[in-house]
Design a protein around this motif. Structure first.
Motif, PDB file in Angstrom:
ATOM      1  N   CYS A 233      12.366 -31.297  -3.560  1.00  0.00           N
ATOM      2  CA  CYS A 233      12.210 -30.424  -4.717  1.00  0.00           C
ATOM      3  C   CYS A 233      12.991 -30.929  -5.924  1.00  0.00           C
ATOM      4  CB  CYS A 233      12.659 -29.009  -4.358  1.00  0.00           C
ATOM      5  SG  CYS A 233      11.620 -28.178  -3.138  1.00  0.00           S
ATOM      6  N   LYS A 234      14.200 -31.410  -5.700  1.00  0.00           N
ATOM      7  CA  LYS A 234      14.993 -31.938  -6.805  1.00  0.00           C
ATOM      8  C   LYS A 234      14.335 -33.167  -7.406  1.00  0.00           C
ATOM      9  CE  LYS A 234      19.453 -30.134  -5.217  1.00  0.00           C
ATOM     10  NZ  LYS A 234      20.750 -30.461  -4.563  1.00  0.00           N
TER      11      LYS A 234
ATOM     12  N   ALA B 246      11.204 -33.805  -7.514  1.00  0.00           N
ATOM     13  CA  ALA B 246      10.024 -33.366  -8.257  1.00  0.00           C
ATOM     14  C   ALA B 246      10.375 -32.425  -9.407  1.00  0.00           C
ATOM     15  CB  ALA B 246       9.061 -32.654  -7.311  1.00  0.00           C
TER      16      ALA B 246
ATOM     17  N   GLU C 184      11.143 -29.320  -9.192  1.00  0.00           N
ATOM     18  CA  GLU C 184      10.423 -28.076  -8.944  1.00  0.00           C
ATOM     19  C   GLU C 184      11.210 -27.188  -7.969  1.00  0.00           C
ATOM     20  OE1 GLU C 184       7.857 -26.940 -10.336  1.00  0.00           O
ATOM     21  OE2 GLU C 184       6.526 -28.561 -10.962  1.00  0.00           O
ATOM     22  N   PRO C 185      11.066 -25.872  -8.098  1.00  0.00           N
ATOM     23  CA  PRO C 185      11.685 -24.971  -7.117  1.00  0.00           C
ATOM     24  C   PRO C 185      10.899 -24.984  -5.816  1.00  0.00           C
ATOM     25  CG  PRO C 185      10.396 -23.701  -8.671  1.00  0.00           C
ATOM     26  CD  PRO C 185      10.374 -25.133  -9.164  1.00  0.00           C
TER      27      PRO C 185
ATOM     28  N   ARG D  27       7.474 -23.048  -5.445  1.00  0.00           N
ATOM     29  CA  ARG D  27       6.283 -23.659  -6.043  1.00  0.00           C
ATOM     30  C   ARG D  27       5.842 -24.899  -5.256  1.00  0.00           C
ATOM     31  NH1 ARG D  27       7.627 -23.731 -11.254  1.00  0.00           N
ATOM     32  NH2 ARG D  27       6.414 -21.875 -11.738  1.00  0.00           N
ATOM     33  N   LEU D  28       6.797 -25.733  -4.856  1.00  0.00           N
ATOM     34  CA  LEU D  28       6.416 -26.968  -4.176  1.00  0.00           C
ATOM     35  C   LEU D  28       5.878 -26.701  -2.775  1.00  0.00           C
ATOM     36  CD1 LEU D  28       6.485 -29.889  -5.182  1.00  0.00           C
ATOM     37  CD2 LEU D  28       8.566 -30.234  -3.858  1.00  0.00           C
TER      38      LEU D  28
ATOM     39  N   GLY E 109       3.486 -22.103  -3.916  1.00  0.00           N
ATOM     40  CA  GLY E 109       3.371 -21.512  -5.239  1.00  0.00           C
ATOM     41  C   GLY E 109       2.424 -20.335  -5.344  1.00  0.00           C
TER      42      GLY E 109
ATOM     43  N   GLN F 291       5.974 -15.438  -7.211  1.00  0.00           N
ATOM     44  CA  GLN F 291       7.425 -15.630  -7.279  1.00  0.00           C
ATOM     45  C   GLN F 291       8.214 -14.456  -6.729  1.00  0.00           C
ATOM     46  OE1 GLN F 291       8.855 -16.891 -11.124  1.00  0.00           O
ATOM     47  NE2 GLN F 291      10.861 -17.473 -10.334  1.00  0.00           N
TER      48      GLN F 291
ATOM     49  N   SER G  92      11.979 -17.887  -1.083  1.00  0.00           N
ATOM     50  CA  SER G  92      11.139 -18.928  -1.683  1.00  0.00           C
ATOM     51  C   SER G  92       9.942 -19.254  -0.795  1.00  0.00           C
ATOM     52  CB  SER G  92      11.970 -20.187  -1.928  1.00  0.00           C
ATOM     53  OG  SER G  92      12.980 -19.948  -2.885  1.00  0.00           O
TER      54      SER G  92
ATOM     55  N   ASP H 142      14.128 -20.303  -9.682  1.00  0.00           N
ATOM     56  CA  ASP H 142      13.324 -21.316 -10.370  1.00  0.00           C
ATOM     57  C   ASP H 142      14.008 -22.674 -10.461  1.00  0.00           C
ATOM     58  OD1 ASP H 142      10.696 -20.922 -11.132  1.00  0.00           O
ATOM     59  OD2 ASP H 142      11.220 -19.610 -12.802  1.00  0.00           O
TER      60      ASP H 142
ATOM     61  N   PRO I 219      15.331 -26.317  -9.508  1.00  0.00           N
ATOM     62  CA  PRO I 219      14.839 -27.343  -8.576  1.00  0.00           C
ATOM     63  C   PRO I 219      15.696 -27.399  -7.319  1.00  0.00           C
ATOM     64  CG  PRO I 219      14.899 -28.210 -10.810  1.00  0.00           C
ATOM     65  CD  PRO I 219      15.601 -26.876 -10.841  1.00  0.00           C
TER      66      PRO I 219
END
Length: 362
Positions: free
Chosen positions: A115-116, A118, A120-121, A124-125, A128, A131, A307, A343, A345
């Motif tokens: 995730c880091k 990309a 992205e949180p 979502r990854l 998604g 939320q 998440s 949200d 990453p």
């Protein structure tokens, strides 16, 4: 390239925030196994797993003696490949809690890195879907609490807009469980979901009686009524009652969940990232449950599960048991009875390293 250059693990004891009891045990402490992976592209991913009092040192030993040495020089982007390689390495001790917890610590660190990388949180990854996820409160429902305390906690949750609460069952006499559930139902009305949890304390015959006695008060589910390896018993119980049967916190592989779903033994899947071996198998279980039109309401680990439940279309509830506040700088956001997936990453947990070091035991 994202080559793993360092892999370290340590054990931290986190004290329980309040007394927690159920029909078979007490939550003594949270033994938390933390794992850090550093990569050649300058990232660090942190994963973790837990026990509620025993076995943490065994998980740590498995990691240090066997799994971490295999990670050096590997490409951290190959999450599925690394999971399968480590699973094969530990085949002699699978499927079981110690191995699954060790795999989970590695896998959540790999997903943190993914995730880091990309930016992205996790919610979502990993899919998604949305939320926010509804919350139900477990902290006000422990078995040692009086009926008056149960009612007070449930009313407070309802007043705060929470759609669900859980109460533990498994008192020496079914009449006591019924009295407690009736009082809570009378206090919160028909719209609040009330989950009940027997923590594997029943035999099939007593579970049938318990479900029948609770049924008039509309429990949203009856959780772990029988020992977790009794698939056929859960299937027979499910056929005998209209109360949905929930299982999953004590299952350690996707195959075990498949057996429950194929036999109609579970209407609610409570898959736990740490106990099933990480985010990678968690998502497989969640999507398997989706094919059976079964909701996923993960067990514990709310800071991580918010998440994941948000990522999937059948994520129905997140369980509220705050247990990481001693080693984090922030808490999950709660908005109108819903948990909001972070949200930032990564896996979305803001660790307090100084507090973790203060509680380090190995």
């Amino acid at each position: 390239m994202s080559i793993i250059t360092a892999a370290t693990a340590h054990l931290v004891d986190i004290e329980v925030e309040k007394e927690r009891t159920d029909a078979v045990q007490s939550f003594v402490k949270q033994e938390t196994i933390f794992l850090d992976l550093t990569t050649s592209d300058g990232l660090t991913g942190t994963g973790y797993a837990y026990t509620i009092g025993t076995g943490g040192s065994s998980v740590l030993a498995l990691l240090r003696d066997h799994l971490l040495p295999r990670l050096a020089g590997q490409d951290a982007r190959n999450v599925e490949g690394l999971w399968q390689e480590l699973f094969s390495l530990t085949r002699a001790t699978t499927v079981g809690a110690i191995t699954s917890l060790a795999l989970a610590a590695v896998d959540t660190a790999l997903w943190d890195l993914r995730c880091k990388r990309a930016a992205e949180p996790l919610w979502r990854l990993a899919g998604g879907y949305r939320q926010e996820v509804p919350l139900y409160d477990t902290e006000g429902g422990w078995l040692h609490l009086s009926t008056e305390e149960l009612v007070r906690g449930a009313v407070e949750a309802r007043t705060n807009g929470w759609p669900g609460v859980k109460i533990k069952v498994g008192k020496p006499h079914v009449a006591h469980d019924v009295e407690r559930l009736r009082a809570v139902r009378d206090a919160v009305g028909p719209e609040t979901h009330i989950m009940t949890d027997a923590n594997q304390s029943q035999s099939l015959s007593s579970a049938v009686r318990l479900a029948a006695a609770l049924e008039p008060y509309g429990p949203f589910w009856l959780e772990e009524p029988l020992p977790a390896d009794d698939v056929s018993g859960h299937a027979r119980l499910a056929r005998s009652t209209s109360v949905p049967i929930a299982v999953g916190e004590s299952l350690y592989s996707p195959t075990q969940f498949r057996q429950y779903l194929e036999s109609g033994a579970a209407s609610v899947v409570q898959v736990d990232v740490a106990r099933v071996g990480g985010i990678t198998p968690w998502l497989k279980v969640a999507h398997l449950a989706e094919t059976f039109n079964v909701m996923v309401c993960p067990h514990f680990l709310m800071e991580l599960h918010v998440s994941l439940a948000a990522a999937i279309p059948n994520g129905r509830y997140v369980e509220y048991i705050p247990q990481l506040r001693a080693v984090t700088r922030t808490e999950i956001e709660v908005r109108a009875g819903h948990a909001v997936a972070p949200d930032e990453p990564g896996i979305g947990i803001d660790w307090d390293r100084d507090a973790m070091d203060d509680r380090r035991v190995a």
